[in-house]
Scaffold this motif. Structure first.
Motif: not given
Ligand code: NIG
Ligand code: FE
Length: 412
Positions: A82-84, A145-147, A262-264
């Motif tokens: 996680e990234r708290k 995408g997390y490798g 995506d996002h935009l």
């Protein structure tokens, strides 16, 4: 053996129909029943005068509202850690990209995901998906995408394949090797590596994705990636574009036939024209705007006026959108973008489905489509947009079968 299940006493059934002007609209039927044959919608009939003996099974929905299941067309739900701490740093003034530049952010999750074994990634992602299904999601897109190395990217996509088989739910898999530049490489070194090994991912993923922004990849990288992906035979091209700054990658992606951009948040009128021209779906993720505290709101009304198909997604990931809940996303979309409940619901079902493969299979509750639907706890679907922080999904049905309620907490 054929099996017809009758879902009777639906207070209000909501489907999506494309009207004469080519625009999708919600279609409401009151006091109806849904006939489901072998997991697909057969027809919608009046609820009165039905004979239970005509069906293999009858389910009484007791006046509930029924809507199509949500299609979450952009997730990063396979990850470890996680990234708290980073959330706290950001709340204290650090920016998302500065944290990445200093080796945190996406790279933090890369570190944890490289260390995790496939089984633990599978179990945690399955927990998340079950939670998401209980909250109303009936089809997913999942990215690697997390490798940022061959073995971990492949490990993630194989886990994605196992999740699809285990949960028997539509899953589109996307190879996102170009998500960030790993430590120890330059952008161009790493990007050349992604290009060289792209064919190895052809059998593991349906499509490719790339994150274009300052501090990530460039529009010219997107161009090379997409051209190569097409040659290699990937059927889906999607891209994270114009999120934190304007890079010109959206227009480039659309010109090259992207299925979705995506996002935009920083997309321009010119980008909107390019998406319209190419039939590219605009995937919007208001959970990111909320969680990163970004002020920039995409030009959603210009997209609608131009006739671009809108989609909504969680972007479920540990850094910029730790949510499992499409209901939250729908609610945020309405109020952050000032769009109507009808526009938001269509975007999260019909629109999101259009961004994925097998898109004619689900998303509208049309006869012939999979019976992926939600029975709501309310008689007025607008409650999804009016009350926030509530769960209005009483039960989720996938191919006509109820999903077991997940009792799992939000964290593992
Ligand atoms: O869609 N923008 C880049 N990638 C993801 C975030 C991934 C992460 O922070 O772990 C996104 O927001
Ligand atoms: Fe994303």
């Amino acid at each position: 053996m054929t099996e017809t299940v009758c879902f009777k006493n639906i207070g209000q059934l909501i489907q999506t129909d494309v009207s004469a002007d080519g625009q999708p609209r919600l279609k409401f039927s009151n006091h109806s029943a849904l006939l489901v044959k072998n997991g697909r919608i057969e027809s919608v009939v009046p609820s009165s005068g039905l004979k239970s003996s005509d069906y293999s099974k009858t389910v009484d929905l007791k006046g509930k509202t029924v809507i199509p299941g949500f299609v979450d067309c952009h997730t990063h739900l396979i990850y470890a850690g996680e990234r708290k701490e980073e959330m706290e740093q950001r709340l204290d003034g650090s920016s998302y990209m500065d944290i990445l530049k200093n080796g945190g952010g996406i790279l933090n999750t890369v570190h944890a995901t490289r260390k995790a074994d496939a089984q633990s990634l599978f179990v945690t992602a399955r927990t998340r998906m079950r939670r998401m299904m209980a909250l109303g999601t009936t089809a997913f897109e999942i990215k690697s995408g997390y490798g940022l190395d061959l073995s971990t990217e492949k490990k993630m996509l194989r886990v994605g394949r196992r999740l699809k088989d285990a949960l028997r739910i539509p899953v589109t898999l996307t190879y996102l090797g170009a998500h960030a530049v790993p430590q120890g490489s330059t952008r161009s070194q790493y990007f050349n590596f992604v290009m060289e090994h792209l064919p190895e991912f052809r059998d593991l993923a349906d499509g490719v994705d790339i994150f274009c922004d300052r501090g990530a990849f460039k529009a010219q990288d997107l161009r090379r990636l997409f051209l190569h992906a097409k040659l290699v035979g990937f059927s889906q091209l999607r891209a994270h574009v114009e999120e934190l700054s304007h890079q010109g990658a959206c227009a480039e992606a659309a010109r090259l036939g992207a299925h979705s951009c995506d996002h935009l948040e920083h997309a321009s009128p010119n980008d909107i024209r390019a998406m319209k021209h190419a039939g590219t779906v605009a995937v919007l993720m208001p959970g990111v705007t909320f969680f990163l505290g970004e002020e920039k709101i995409p030009l959603v009304h210009s997209m609608i006026d131009a006739g671009v198909t809108l989609a909504l997604a969680t972007d479920c990931n540990p850094g910029s959108s730790p949510t499992y809940n499409m209901q939250t996303v729908l609610n945020l979309a309405c109020h952050l973008y000032r769009i109507t409940p009808e526009q938001a619901l269509i975007a999260a079902t019909y629109g999101s489905a259009k961004a994925l493969i097998e898109h004619t299979e689900y998303g509208s509750l049309k006869p012939g489509q999979r019976a992926d639907f939600l029975a709501l706890k309310t008689s007025d679907y607008r409650d999804l947009f009016y009350y926030f922080g509530e769960n209005f999904v009483e039960s989720t049905y996938i191919a006509g079968r109820p999903v077991r309620t997940a009792k799992n907490p939000a964290t593992e």
